[in-house]
Design an enzyme around this catalytic site. Structure first.
Site, short mmCIF file in Angstrom:
data_model
loop_
_atom_site.label_atom_id
_atom_site.label_comp_id
_atom_site.label_asym_id
_atom_site.label_seq_id
_atom_site.Cartn_x
_atom_site.Cartn_y
_atom_site.Cartn_z
N GLU A 276 0.83 -1.21 0.00
CA GLU A 276 0.00 0.00 0.00
C GLU A 276 0.86 1.26 0.00
OE1 GLU A 276 -4.18 -0.97 2.02
OE2 GLU A 276 -2.49 -1.57 3.29
N GLU B 242 -3.58 -9.81 3.93
CA GLU B 242 -4.43 -9.53 5.08
C GLU B 242 -5.52 -10.57 5.30
OE1 GLU B 242 -2.56 -5.57 4.14
OE2 GLU B 242 -3.33 -7.27 3.01
#
Length: 258
Positions: free
Chosen positions: A105, A125
């Site tokens: 990210e 995740e």
């Protein structure tokens, strides 16, 4: 900046390097503050025109330090001191090793990407009962082909730099250990141009691309709220920290509810 982040000026280019290698450059409060300070130098020094953000020769970043409990947000840069930063100057990610979770990210928050050919990128995740909260849920589908973004988000399996280069996400590939030099070369090419023109173009392009889209952040917050307090979130974190396979239930009931 500190022992956690080093900076190097190469003419008009500032190279910012994360140095928490023993924790795979996972971001905690201290690393976030150091990154925020270093990127503040890039933002505020008019003699610097382009930035390069990198890790070490073995790892870019593994994202959030899970023991920090989310304490890695800065006033100026948001998560990690990077994710929600209002930047005027181009920032190039130079990736060696892995960029996972929040590390990827960070890459998506940059404007251009240079990667070693053996670098790997992933959003793991979901394998931990979590979800990407630092922009990947909307920046990912904008930077990547939609189905590739879905694959990365839903499987959690990392992919290599060659595939992201073919998809147009990585701008240039480098030999192992050569990502920073290749990124600096790209930065120097940008720096041959009029800096105010470059900054105006960057602002326009990023605005049109929705780089800081309120709807994207709202959708991310809604997704996050839907899993808060669930058994799977609790189980995923504990299984990861205890280094064992998680046992999922898929139930929406919150922990402690009867």
């Amino acid at each position: 900046m500190s022992e956690l982040v080093t900076t190097e000026r190469r003419g008009r280019v500032l190279v910012v390097s994360m140095q928490r290698e023993h924790k795979r450059n996972a971001v905690d409060r201290h690393l976030a503050d150091a990154l925020d300070e270093a990127l503040g130098v890039l933002d505020d020094d008019d003699s610097l025109w382009v930035g390069v953000l990198t890790g070490t020769t073995s790892v870019f970043s593994a994202g959030s330090d899970l023991t920090s409990n989310g304490d890695y947000v800065t006033e100026r840069g948001g998560e990690y001191g990077v994710i929600r930063r209002d930047r005027r100057k181009p920032l190039i990610a130079a990736v060696e090793g892995v960029a996972l979770g929040g590390g990827f990210e960070i890459v998506l928050a940059c404007d251009l990407v240079v990667a070693a050919r053996d670098a790997r990128f992933g959003l793991p995740e979901v394998a931990r009962g979590l979800l990407p909260t630092c922009g990947a849920l909307f920046r990912g589908p904008r930077a990547l082909p939609l189905n590739l973004a879905r694959e990365m988000i839903l499987t959690g399996v990392p992919i290599d730099a060659e595939r992201l280069y073919a998809a147009g996400v990585v701008n240039a590939l480098a030999v192992r250990g050569g990502a920073v030099d290749a990124a600096v070369a790209l930065a120097e090419q940008i720096a041959t141009n009029a800096p105010l023109s470059v900054q105006a173009c960057l602002h326009a392009v990023n605005s049109l691309a929705g780089a800081d889209d309120p709807a994207g952040w709202e959708a991310t917050e809604q997704a996050k709220a839907s899993i808060v307090g669930t058994h799977d979130l609790f189980e995923g974190l504990h299984a990861f920290l205890e280094k064992r396979p998680p046992e999922w239930t898929g139930q929406r009931e919150r922990v402690g509810e009867s």
